[in-house]
Scaffold this motif. Structure first.
Motif, PDB file in Angstrom:
ATOM      1  N   GLN A 143     -17.008  -2.517   5.403  1.00 31.83           N
ATOM      2  CA  GLN A 143     -17.631  -2.616   4.093  1.00 31.83           C
ATOM      3  C   GLN A 143     -17.355  -1.358   3.259  1.00 31.83           C
ATOM      4  N   ASN A 144     -16.925  -0.284   3.911  1.00 37.29           N
ATOM      5  CA  ASN A 144     -16.632   0.966   3.208  1.00 37.29           C
ATOM      6  C   ASN A 144     -15.215   1.028   2.656  1.00 37.29           C
ATOM      7  N   ILE A 145     -14.495  -0.081   2.701  1.00 38.71           N
ATOM      8  CA  ILE A 145     -13.123  -0.067   2.229  1.00 38.71           C
ATOM      9  C   ILE A 145     -13.024   0.375   0.772  1.00 38.71           C
ATOM     10  N   CYS A 146     -14.056   0.071  -0.032  1.00 40.25           N
ATOM     11  CA  CYS A 146     -14.026   0.438  -1.451  1.00 40.25           C
ATOM     12  C   CYS A 146     -14.974   1.584  -1.782  1.00 40.25           C
ATOM     13  N   ASP A 147     -15.348   2.363  -0.780  1.00 37.64           N
ATOM     14  CA  ASP A 147     -16.089   3.588  -1.041  1.00 37.64           C
ATOM     15  C   ASP A 147     -15.238   4.482  -1.956  1.00 37.64           C
ATOM     16  N   PRO A 148     -15.847   5.191  -2.906  1.00 38.53           N
ATOM     17  CA  PRO A 148     -15.043   6.027  -3.815  1.00 38.53           C
ATOM     18  C   PRO A 148     -14.113   6.994  -3.105  1.00 38.53           C
ATOM     19  N   ALA A 149     -14.501   7.474  -1.917  1.00 33.75           N
ATOM     20  CA  ALA A 149     -13.672   8.438  -1.197  1.00 33.75           C
ATOM     21  C   ALA A 149     -12.811   7.785  -0.124  1.00 33.75           C
ATOM     22  N   SER A 150     -12.725   6.457  -0.109  1.00 37.14           N
ATOM     23  CA  SER A 150     -11.973   5.776   0.937  1.00 37.14           C
ATOM     24  C   SER A 150     -10.478   5.970   0.760  1.00 37.14           C
ATOM     25  N   THR A 167      -8.312   3.639   0.801  1.00 37.74           N
ATOM     26  CA  THR A 167      -7.844   2.580  -0.093  1.00 37.74           C
ATOM     27  C   THR A 167      -8.009   2.964  -1.556  1.00 37.74           C
ATOM     28  N   ASN A 168      -9.173   3.513  -1.911  1.00 34.54           N
ATOM     29  CA  ASN A 168      -9.388   3.904  -3.303  1.00 34.54           C
ATOM     30  C   ASN A 168      -8.592   5.147  -3.683  1.00 34.54           C
ATOM     31  N   LEU A 169      -8.459   6.086  -2.765  1.00 31.01           N
ATOM     32  CA  LEU A 169      -7.719   7.303  -3.077  1.00 31.01           C
ATOM     33  C   LEU A 169      -6.231   7.024  -3.278  1.00 31.01           C
ATOM     34  N   LEU A 170      -5.666   6.141  -2.452  1.00 27.79           N
ATOM     35  CA  LEU A 170      -4.237   5.847  -2.564  1.00 27.79           C
ATOM     36  C   LEU A 170      -3.941   4.895  -3.713  1.00 27.79           C
ATOM     37  N   ASN A 171      -4.812   3.890  -3.909  1.00 24.14           N
ATOM     38  CA  ASN A 171      -4.631   2.918  -4.993  1.00 24.14           C
ATOM     39  C   ASN A 171      -3.198   2.383  -5.012  1.00 24.14           C
ATOM     40  N   GLN A 172      -2.761   1.876  -3.880  1.00 28.26           N
ATOM     41  CA  GLN A 172      -1.376   1.444  -3.741  1.00 28.26           C
ATOM     42  C   GLN A 172      -1.095   0.192  -4.558  1.00 28.26           C
ATOM     43  N   PRO A 173       0.154   0.023  -5.015  1.00 30.79           N
ATOM     44  CA  PRO A 173       0.486  -1.155  -5.820  1.00 30.79           C
ATOM     45  C   PRO A 173       0.422  -2.427  -4.994  1.00 30.79           C
ATOM     46  N   PRO A 174       0.317  -3.570  -5.649  1.00 29.91           N
ATOM     47  CA  PRO A 174       0.237  -4.843  -4.919  1.00 29.91           C
ATOM     48  C   PRO A 174       1.477  -5.070  -4.062  1.00 29.91           C
ATOM     49  N   LEU A 175       1.271  -5.811  -2.990  1.00 33.33           N
ATOM     50  CA  LEU A 175       2.343  -6.179  -2.083  1.00 33.33           C
ATOM     51  C   LEU A 175       2.832  -7.577  -2.466  1.00 33.33           C
ATOM     52  N   VAL A 176       4.114  -7.672  -2.839  1.00 33.66           N
ATOM     53  CA  VAL A 176       4.689  -8.967  -3.208  1.00 33.66           C
ATOM     54  C   VAL A 176       5.186  -9.635  -1.944  1.00 33.66           C
ATOM     55  N   PHE A 177       4.739 -10.852  -1.730  1.00 34.39           N
ATOM     56  CA  PHE A 177       5.031 -11.578  -0.497  1.00 34.39           C
ATOM     57  C   PHE A 177       5.468 -12.982  -0.907  1.00 34.39           C
ATOM     58  N   LEU A 178       6.813 -13.183  -0.960  1.00 33.65           N
ATOM     59  CA  LEU A 178       7.346 -14.431  -1.509  1.00 33.65           C
ATOM     60  C   LEU A 178       6.755 -14.656  -2.896  1.00 33.65           C
ATOM     61  N   GLY A 179       6.104 -15.795  -3.108  1.00 28.77           N
ATOM     62  CA  GLY A 179       5.546 -16.086  -4.419  1.00 28.77           C
ATOM     63  C   GLY A 179       4.147 -15.568  -4.618  1.00 28.77           C
ATOM     64  N   SER A 180       3.586 -14.878  -3.630  1.00 24.72           N
ATOM     65  CA  SER A 180       2.208 -14.402  -3.704  1.00 24.72           C
ATOM     66  C   SER A 180       2.166 -12.891  -3.890  1.00 24.72           C
ATOM     67  N   THR A 181       1.074 -12.434  -4.477  1.00 26.70           N
ATOM     68  CA  THR A 181       0.850 -11.004  -4.652  1.00 26.70           C
ATOM     69  C   THR A 181      -0.444 -10.621  -3.953  1.00 26.70           C
ATOM     70  N   PHE A 182      -0.342  -9.728  -2.991  1.00 23.84           N
ATOM     71  CA  PHE A 182      -1.504  -9.253  -2.255  1.00 23.84           C
ATOM     72  C   PHE A 182      -1.904  -7.885  -2.811  1.00 23.84           C
ATOM     73  N   ASP A 183      -3.027  -7.840  -3.480  1.00 21.22           N
ATOM     74  CA  ASP A 183      -3.512  -6.567  -3.995  1.00 21.22           C
ATOM     75  C   ASP A 183      -4.569  -6.043  -3.035  1.00 21.22           C
ATOM     76  N   PHE A 184      -4.164  -5.102  -2.174  1.00 20.05           N
ATOM     77  CA  PHE A 184      -5.074  -4.557  -1.190  1.00 20.05           C
ATOM     78  C   PHE A 184      -5.803  -3.320  -1.703  1.00 20.05           C
TER      79      PHE A 184
END
Length: 635
Positions: free
Chosen positions: A99-106, A108-125
């Motif tokens: 549940q802490n994946i979106c903690d301000p200091a996590s 995931t939030n610190l890196l803010n990586q671009p979406p992953l394009v997977f064939l016709g889908s876009t995964f925004d992690f």
């Protein structure tokens, strides 16, 4: 002669250390040398099966949770019953707190990586700017707060005394968290529709291979969890319908009489029955026992690794039955392609059950929503894909495989079923579920569209997708493993031998914790073929294949020799098509042992007819990186 052989062996054994000390030792470079795998032991045997003292931990969960859409929050309390079946005393425990994946200091939030394009889908992690994070209000053991420390999405709990082998404990936790929008990683919401997974504090796996498996969850990762039972109560707005892992225990309280009657009919139906019709969707008066306040849905799940759920107010709901299993699909009215989803899911469950391993639970439910394709026990999240084929791909994964249970390793054994479901798609020109491989460099991913071969005609999006390194997820995570095992089946072992070994692996490791080593060993043991050469090239390296016909020469008896070479770094068997001077043809399949003596092999064609043309890999079955050298004519 016997004593001479023994003497020679002793001399060689004595000389080996001297050669090594002199610096003259040469490493074994044969492609057929054994893999350096962990030694078998009493937990995991040399045959690839669980050993006589194999063990795994057990975790049972009792969860009471409430979804509050107004506050966009889930709150809950849970009891974690943990049983230590290991031979080790455990002074501390590790838990996931995803549940802490979106903690301000996590991370995931610190890196803010671009979406992953997977064939016709876009995964925004990423968390898309959402600053959430979980709040663990209390965690107690025998009524006393435990000492704990959190690092991102993992947490260490100190025990007052080590948990002895065979003992158990109950951790009590109270927690709450805000739900990210549009699906951060594996959970989120789209308006009033909530798809919730990896949402409760849960135990990390402790196993005999690595101890605690506490790799942090940062969005794109998956899960490896212990098996156990779940007792879950979910309180949601009365206007919502809920789909979840497990069996619904109180249908009288949360479903209408009409819905219960339709479900009973659907269990016996080969075709979909509308549990909630298009006109009823989103109409609480037609779909809910009451539209006021909240309702609590109670679920029980036995021997599963995880629990996920979906809650929303405007679902269409279709269901059918297969062999006592309820096949369910829930989708919003705007998802027009989903009218076929139930048939596709039913065919997937039927196919996998009859071919590999019977689906072990009471229902298989697929839900349309914001999450881009993810499977949990009895429940699969699938987006509203633009084509029927893209809907079938993740929909087929509704089977929620029981092996391998580490979702991070699943793609090593995922790929063999796509073509078994292609009868669902018409016309035939449409993109295949598991397209025949293209001529893709195994260390670089697929080529640009301009690099396609005639074999690619009609290949669709995958053939047009360009990647320049192994970071291409679709290639390295899905297509390469699919190609690997398809070739192992069709070109190395043969379908019958492969499928018998693969079923043996499933039977041996269902509901257990296999590793790649176990898979390699059991495939060798059950198939009767040494395969270390195969796994080395496909799993441990970025080897590339380049088989070539070097020349055709005449023999004194009038026959011909065909000179072949393996110019790449990958070792595979070969197929050779021959054309003779009288116009006749023949095809021979050469086993991989042709390369026993090195990178060149001379095939002495039987008989005395002259060969005028030879082609290696005439079907284009192999991932050969240079087909310009595959055909030669006689001089």
């Amino acid at each position: 002669m016997r004593s001479l052989s023994l003497s020679a062996a002793l001399l060689l054994a004595a000389a080996a250390p001297l050669v090594a000390q002199s610096g003259l030792a040469v490493a074994d470079s044969s492609p057929f040398r054994p893999l350096n795998l962990p030694a078998p032991n009493e937990y995991r045997g040399g045959s690839g099966r669980p050993g006589p003292r194999y063990w795994q931990q057990r975790v049972d969960y009792r969860i009471r949770a409430t979804l509050d859409p107004v506050a966009n929050e889930i709150s809950g309390r849970e009891t974690i019953h943990y049983v230590n079946h290991s031979p080790d005393a455990l002074p501390y425990l590790w838990l996931f707190v995803e549940q802490n994946i979106c903690d301000p200091a996590s991370v995931t939030n610190l890196l803010n990586q671009p979406p992953l394009v997977f064939l016709g889908s876009t995964f925004d992690f990423s968390c898309q700017g959402f600053a959430g994070g979980g709040r663990l209000e209390t965690m107690t053991l025998r009524g006393k707060e435990v000492n704990r420390s959190r690092s991102g999405t993992t947490m260490r709990v100190e025990l007052p005394k080590p948990l002895a082998p065979g003992d158990s404990l109950d951790l009590e936790a109270v927690w709450r968290f805000k739900v990210p929008t549009q699906g951060a990683g594996r959970m989120g919401h789209d308006g009033a529709l909530y798809e919730i997974a990896q949402w409760y504090p849960r135990m990390v796996v402790y196993d005999d291979v690595r101890g605690w498996n506490h790799e942090p969850y940062i969005g794109a990762g998956e899960f490896y969890l212990e098996y156990g039972n779940f007792d879950v109560s979910l309180t949601v707005p009365a206007t919502h319908l809920v789909a979840a892992t497990g069996d619904l225990l109180n249908p009288l309280q949360v479903l209408t009489a009409t819905q219960r009657a339709r479900l009973a009919l659907a269990r016996r139906s080969d075709t979909a029955i509308a549990i909630v019709t298009r006109t009823e969707a989103g109409n609480p008066a037609a779909t809910r026992p009451t539209a006021q306040g909240t309702l609590t849905w109670r679920f029980s799940a036995k021997n599963v690794r995880d629990f996920a759920f979906v809650s929303g107010p405007d679902f269409r709901w279709d269901a059918s039955g297969y062999d006592g299993i309820l096949i369910e699909t829930l989708y919003r009215p705007r998802a027009e392609a989903w009218t076929e989803a139930n048939r596709m899911s039913r065919e997937a469950i039927k196919h996998f059950s009859e071919k590999w391993y019977r689906y072990p639970w009471s229902h298989a439910t697929t839900v349309e929503g914001p999450i881009e394709g993810m499977e949990y026990p009895m429940l699969t999240f699938v987006p509203n894909s633009p084509t029927r084929e893209e809907l079938q791909g993740p929909g087929a994964r509704v089977r929620a495989p029981v092996v391998p249970d580490d979702r991070r390793l699943e793609r090593a054994t995922l790929p063999l079923d796509g073509r078994g479901l292609q009868h669902l798609h018409r016309p035939r020109q449409q993109r295949q579920l598991l397209p025949r491989h293209r001529v893709w460099r195994l260390d670089r991913g697929p080529p640009a569209a301009s690099g396609r071969t005639p074999h690619d005609a009609g290949g669709g999006a995958a053939a047009d997708h360009q990647a320049t390194s192994v970071r291409d997820l679709f290639w390295t995570g899905y297509q390469k493993p699919a190609l690997m095992l398809s070739l192992l089946r069709d070109e190395v072992l043969g379908r019958e031998r492969f499928e018998a070994a693969f079923r043996e692996y499933i039977r041996a490791w269902a509901f257990k914790h296999p590793t790649p080593t176990d898979f390699f060993r059991i495939m060798r043991d059950a198939s009767g073929m040494e395969l270390d050469w195969f796994w080395r090239d496909w799993v441990y390296t970025t080897a590339r294949l380049d088989q070539a016909v070097d020349s055709i020469t005449a023999r004194p008896d009038g026959g011909s020799n065909v000179h072949l070479s393996n110019r790449g770094t990958m070792t595979m068997p070969a197929e050779l098509a021959l054309t003779f001077s009288d116009g006749t043809t023949s095809t021979v399949r050469l086993p991989v042992e042709m390369w026993n003596l090195g990178q060149r092999f001379t095939y002495r064609v039987p008989g005395t007819k002259r060969v005028t043309r030879a082609t290696i890999d005439p079907r284009g079955a192999m991932p050969d990186t240079d087909r310009s050298n595959n055909t030669r004519g006689a001089p």
